[in-house]
Design a protein around this motif. Structure first.
Motif, short mmCIF file in Angstrom:
data_model
loop_
_atom_site.label_atom_id
_atom_site.label_comp_id
_atom_site.label_asym_id
_atom_site.label_seq_id
_atom_site.Cartn_x
_atom_site.Cartn_y
_atom_site.Cartn_z
N GLU A 1 3.23 -8.06 18.13
CA GLU A 1 2.47 -9.31 18.20
C GLU A 1 1.23 -9.23 17.31
N ALA A 2 0.62 -8.07 17.25
CA ALA A 2 -0.60 -7.90 16.46
C ALA A 2 -0.35 -8.11 14.98
N GLN A 3 0.88 -7.89 14.53
CA GLN A 3 1.19 -8.02 13.11
C GLN A 3 1.13 -9.46 12.61
N GLN A 4 1.01 -10.42 13.52
CA GLN A 4 0.83 -11.82 13.12
C GLN A 4 -0.58 -12.09 12.62
N TYR A 5 -1.48 -11.12 12.88
CA TYR A 5 -2.89 -11.30 12.58
C TYR A 5 -3.36 -10.29 11.53
N THR A 6 -4.59 -10.46 11.05
CA THR A 6 -5.15 -9.57 10.04
C THR A 6 -6.14 -8.60 10.69
N ALA A 7 -5.94 -7.31 10.43
CA ALA A 7 -6.82 -6.28 10.97
C ALA A 7 -7.64 -5.66 9.85
N ALA A 8 -8.92 -5.44 10.12
CA ALA A 8 -9.78 -4.70 9.19
C ALA A 8 -9.74 -3.23 9.56
N VAL A 9 -9.58 -2.37 8.56
CA VAL A 9 -9.47 -0.92 8.80
C VAL A 9 -10.29 -0.15 7.78
N ILE A 10 -10.64 1.09 8.14
CA ILE A 10 -11.31 2.00 7.22
C ILE A 10 -10.25 2.70 6.36
N LYS A 11 -10.44 2.70 5.07
CA LYS A 11 -9.48 3.29 4.16
C LYS A 11 -9.18 4.74 4.52
N ASP A 12 -7.89 5.05 4.69
CA ASP A 12 -7.37 6.40 4.89
C ASP A 12 -7.67 7.01 6.26
N ASP A 13 -8.33 6.27 7.18
CA ASP A 13 -8.55 6.88 8.48
C ASP A 13 -7.34 6.64 9.36
N ILE A 14 -7.41 7.12 10.62
CA ILE A 14 -6.25 7.06 11.50
C ILE A 14 -5.77 5.64 11.73
N THR A 15 -6.72 4.68 11.86
CA THR A 15 -6.32 3.30 12.13
C THR A 15 -5.53 2.73 10.95
N HIS A 16 -6.01 3.01 9.75
CA HIS A 16 -5.32 2.53 8.54
C HIS A 16 -3.91 3.12 8.45
N GLN A 17 -3.83 4.44 8.55
CA GLN A 17 -2.54 5.10 8.39
C GLN A 17 -1.58 4.77 9.53
N ALA A 18 -2.10 4.68 10.75
CA ALA A 18 -1.23 4.38 11.89
C ALA A 18 -0.70 2.95 11.84
N LEU A 19 -1.54 2.00 11.45
CA LEU A 19 -1.07 0.63 11.36
C LEU A 19 -0.07 0.45 10.22
N LEU A 20 -0.26 1.19 9.13
CA LEU A 20 0.75 1.17 8.07
C LEU A 20 2.09 1.65 8.60
N LYS A 21 2.07 2.72 9.38
CA LYS A 21 3.31 3.26 9.97
C LYS A 21 3.92 2.28 10.97
N SER A 22 3.08 1.44 11.58
CA SER A 22 3.56 0.49 12.58
C SER A 22 4.10 -0.80 11.96
N GLY A 23 4.00 -0.94 10.64
CA GLY A 23 4.56 -2.12 9.99
C GLY A 23 3.56 -3.02 9.31
N PHE A 24 2.26 -2.75 9.47
CA PHE A 24 1.25 -3.53 8.76
C PHE A 24 1.30 -3.18 7.26
N LYS A 25 0.78 -4.10 6.43
CA LYS A 25 0.81 -3.88 4.99
C LYS A 25 -0.55 -4.21 4.37
N ASP A 26 -1.00 -3.31 3.48
CA ASP A 26 -2.25 -3.55 2.75
C ASP A 26 -2.17 -4.86 1.99
N GLY A 27 -3.24 -5.65 2.06
CA GLY A 27 -3.30 -6.89 1.30
C GLY A 27 -2.58 -8.04 1.96
N GLU A 28 -1.82 -7.76 3.02
CA GLU A 28 -1.14 -8.84 3.74
C GLU A 28 -1.81 -9.04 5.10
N ASN A 29 -1.58 -8.09 6.02
CA ASN A 29 -2.25 -8.20 7.32
C ASN A 29 -3.20 -7.02 7.58
#
Length: 259
Positions: free
Chosen positions: A127-155
């Motif tokens: 459900e969260a992937q419908q929205y845009t999340a702000a993340v710190i570059k290369d930290d756990i939130t960034h890398q984990a959300l990428l693994k969960s299906g989020f994409k840089d520049g999109e969400n």
């Protein structure tokens, strides 16, 4: 050469000391992450910092310590022999990248939103992937959300500065979410001068606990790594770790001490 000169030469050589190998200081890097790492008046303190300093002291290993952006600290540890980092989350995709010395502490990971703005509730990471999340570059939130299906520049909106996350969340309509833990979110809000009543706790991510570790570059001297590992074990075994945790516990209400 006469026998007397030969004897004198031999005695002089025998009395010369063989130079000993000097241990080069390990460079420890981290980021500002109160109350784990607290940078005030030129000093680096905090719960995790106190644990790490004691580990190096017990291991009798010289070190230098610096606080940087997370991206710089992370990349320095990846690229340079003799560099160690804390507090870094140990995740499956990071496993082969570092030598994991030992666990410092554990906490949780939560998706937060701005009150009065969608999403008003979340039940899954999908459900969260419908929205845009702000993340710190290369930290756990960034890398984990990428693994969960989020994409840089999109969400995913990627930034360098931790303190800017809450400002983005509360001031921009195009930023819907941030990911943090229940402990540091309050310190981040205080540093950003943001009232926590404006922030909504939406969804805890049970599959993404935050297990903070001390880790080092993979090519760091094995003797150094072994000493650090044993020092951390001893710190926990003799009760010293627990005493450090108790001193900081009022600032770590949802954290779990390391075993």
């Amino acid at each position: 050469m006469s026998y007397s000169l030969f004897l004198l030469s031999s005695m002089l050589l025998a009395n010369q000391q063989v130079p000993t190998t000097v241990q080069r200081p390990i460079h420890i890097v981290t980021e500002s992450l109160p109350p784990y790492q607290v940078y005030t008046q030129g000093k680096i303190e905090g719960f995790s910092t106190e644990v790490v300093k004691e580990v190096f002291k017990r291991a009798d290993i010289p070190y230098s310590l610096s606080i940087n952006s997370w991206t710089r600290s992370y990349n320095l540890t990846l690229q340079r022999k003799g560099v160690c980092i804390y507090s870094i989350a140990r995740l499956a995709f990071r496993e082969p990248l570092f030598h994991w010395v030992g666990n410092i502490t554990n906490t949780n990971m939560v998706i937060f939103g701005a009150k009065g703005h969608p999403p008003y509730q979340l039940k899954s990471i999908e459900e969260a992937q419908q929205y845009t999340a702000a993340v710190i570059k290369d930290d756990i939130t960034h890398q984990a959300l990428l693994k969960s299906g989020f994409k840089d520049g999109e969400n995913l909106y990627v930034v360098e500065n931790t303190s800017s996350l809450l400002k983005l969340l509360t001031s921009r309509d195009d930023i819907d979410l941030i990911v943090a833990d229940d402990i540091t979110i309050h310190y981040r809000a205080r540093l950003a001068n943001i009232d926590m009543s404006k922030i909504s706790r939406l969804f805890e991510m049970p599959d993404l606990p935050l297990n903070f570790y001390l880790a080092c570059n993979k090519d760091t001297d094995k003797n150094v790594l072994s000493k650090l590992e044993q020092a951390l074990i001893d710190l926990k075994r003799d009760g010293s770790y627990q005493k450090i945790f108790e001193r900081w516990q009022q600032y770590l209400p949802n954290a779990e001490p390391s075993k």
